[in-house]
Motif scaffolding. Structure first.
Motif, PDB file in Angstrom:
ATOM      1  N   GLY A   1       1.132  -1.091   0.048  1.00  0.00           N
ATOM      2  CA  GLY A   1      -0.033   0.352   0.116  1.00  0.00           C
ATOM      3  C   GLY A   1       1.373   0.620  -0.183  1.00  0.00           C
ATOM      4  O   GLY A   1       0.408   2.260  -0.878  1.00  0.00           O
ATOM      5  N   ARG A   2       1.800   1.514   1.068  1.00  0.00           N
ATOM      6  CA  ARG A   2       2.929   2.527   0.762  1.00  0.00           C
ATOM      7  C   ARG A   2       3.544   2.350  -0.411  1.00  0.00           C
ATOM      8  O   ARG A   2       4.046   3.637  -1.067  1.00  0.00           O
ATOM      9  CB  ARG A   2       4.350   1.930   1.728  1.00  0.00           C
ATOM     10  N   ARG A   3       4.019   1.558  -1.106  1.00  0.00           N
ATOM     11  CA  ARG A   3       3.866   1.887  -2.900  1.00  0.00           C
ATOM     12  C   ARG A   3       3.386   1.847  -3.876  1.00  0.00           C
ATOM     13  O   ARG A   3       3.199   2.100  -4.214  1.00  0.00           O
ATOM     14  CB  ARG A   3       4.457   0.513  -2.682  1.00  0.00           C
ATOM     15  N   GLY A   4       1.959   2.491  -3.048  1.00  0.00           N
ATOM     16  CA  GLY A   4       1.274   2.340  -4.104  1.00  0.00           C
ATOM     17  C   GLY A   4       0.467   1.567  -4.731  1.00  0.00           C
ATOM     18  O   GLY A   4       0.010   1.642  -6.216  1.00  0.00           O
TER      19      GLY A   4
ATOM     20  N   ASP B   1      -3.680   5.718  -5.242  1.00  0.00           N
ATOM     21  CA  ASP B   1      -2.301   5.879  -4.521  1.00  0.00           C
ATOM     22  C   ASP B   1      -2.083   5.838  -2.985  1.00  0.00           C
ATOM     23  O   ASP B   1      -3.095   4.907  -2.362  1.00  0.00           O
ATOM     24  CB  ASP B   1      -2.252   7.576  -4.673  1.00  0.00           C
ATOM     25  N   ALA B   2      -0.833   5.543  -2.485  1.00  0.00           N
ATOM     26  CA  ALA B   2      -0.952   5.440  -0.978  1.00  0.00           C
ATOM     27  C   ALA B   2      -2.033   5.539  -0.078  1.00  0.00           C
ATOM     28  O   ALA B   2      -1.994   4.934   0.366  1.00  0.00           O
ATOM     29  CB  ALA B   2       0.951   5.349  -0.947  1.00  0.00           C
ATOM     30  N   ASP B   3      -1.748   6.766  -0.514  1.00  0.00           N
ATOM     31  CA  ASP B   3      -3.474   6.962   0.596  1.00  0.00           C
ATOM     32  C   ASP B   3      -4.025   6.666   1.192  1.00  0.00           C
ATOM     33  O   ASP B   3      -4.532   6.400   1.864  1.00  0.00           O
ATOM     34  CB  ASP B   3      -3.104   8.462   0.789  1.00  0.00           C
TER      35      ASP B   3
ATOM     36  N   LEU C   1      -4.084   2.841   1.369  1.00  0.00           N
ATOM     37  CA  LEU C   1      -3.588   2.197   2.768  1.00  0.00           C
ATOM     38  C   LEU C   1      -5.415   3.130   3.677  1.00  0.00           C
ATOM     39  O   LEU C   1      -5.721   1.977   4.777  1.00  0.00           O
ATOM     40  CB  LEU C   1      -2.585   3.891   3.243  1.00  0.00           C
TER      41      LEU C   1
END
Length: 300
Positions: free
Chosen positions: A206-209, A271-273, A276
């Motif tokens: 998730g942090r990497r998108g 995207d990552a945000d 997550l």
């Protein structure tokens, strides 16, 4: 609905005359009384492994029943894989794998009718294993989460026998009710753990998108939570299709469970945000499901 049931009864009677067919049952949503006008007619063809159905007779019957059908009577995928040749539409035993071990996709009297083979000896073994708390889940096309061995119990519990002269289904149905406590415990333990694992492992992606990986983990977590909730409520689940909607009828479930799952899966994020945030929403559902299981059951 009555029209579909009439078609099912007529086809089952013809299937019952095929050598090797021990029983024919109506399954799927129609057997649960939850069918729609366009619902498939799912017919389970049960047989003893030492005397499987006569394949030539099944194929001849399929040709006869389809004779008055439309040009595109065979399901598109079956046409693509095998061509529009009747002998290829009715498969040999084992053609679709060990669990959904063959059958046919047909159109009869304007209705989609699926024939699905079931090995009675294996069904008996699987029911006994599930009653002892032994749960398996295998890769199977058509089941995006997987084919649980407990699906055999769901099929037996849900089905309506249409042809069963030897009484094969009665003793099996008796084994599915009441819901086996060991199966309930095993399903809850396995799928609460698996949902948590899927969500934990998704955070780095998730942090990497990574949309594909996170979306897959979100689906897997949701499917696991559905399994746990059905087991908690001592209800059988035969398919992922419609399963989230069916949770609405469960007495014990997180508030607005179906709405929240569908909202998360419909837009996991780009995207990552956003990814997550979706993981956080699913983790909240997982915590609430676990809390429900723990009420009165400290080992959950």
């Amino acid at each position: 609905m009555n029209e579909a049931l009439d078609v099912a009864a007529r086809v089952a009677a013809r299937l019952g005359a095929v050598p090797g067919v021990a029983a024919v049952v109506l399954g799927g949503s129609l057997s649960r009384g939850a069918g729609h006008p366009d619902s498939d007619i799912d017919l389970g063809i049960y047989y003893e492994p030492e005397r499987p159905p006569d394949l030539a007779a099944l194929r001849a019957l399929a040709r006869e029943l389809r004779a008055g059908g439309a040009e595109g009577a065979v399901a598109p995928l079956a046409r693509e894989l095998h061509g529009d040749v009747p002998d290829d539409v009715v498969t040999p035993i084992g053609a679709w794998g060990p669990w959904i071990n063959g059958g046919a996709w047909l159109e009869i009297e304007g209705r989609r009718v699926d024939w699905l083979y079931r090995d009675l000896a294996r069904v008996r073994r699987v029911i006994e294993a599930c009653r002892a708390g032994e749960v398996t889940c295998d890769y199977q096309p058509g089941h995006p989460h997987g084919f649980l061995n407990a699906i055999y119990l769901a099929e037996v519990d849900d089905c309506r026998p249409l042809f069963d002269p030897g009484g094969a289904l009665g003793p099996l149905k008796a084994l599915t009710s009441p819901y086996p406590p060991a199966l309930r415990r095993a399903l809850i333990d396995r799928f609460l753990w698996e949902s948590g694992f899927a969500l934990d492992t998704a955070h780095k992606a998730g942090r990497r998108g990574d949309v594909l990986y996170v979306s897959g983990c979100l689906f897997r977590a949701a499917a696991c939570l559905v399994q746990a909730l059905f087991a908690l409520n001592e209800r059988y689940l035969s398919n992922e299709k419609g399963a989230v909607q069916r949770t609405r009828s469960l007495p014990r479930r997180p508030e607005r469970f179906a709405d929240r799952v569908e909202a998360t899966l419909s837009a996991p994020g780009l995207d990552a945000d956003a990814l997550l945030e979706s993981l956080g929403r699913m983790e909240a559902l997982a915590r609430e499901t676990r809390d429900l299981c723990r009420q009165g059951e400290p080992s959950c």
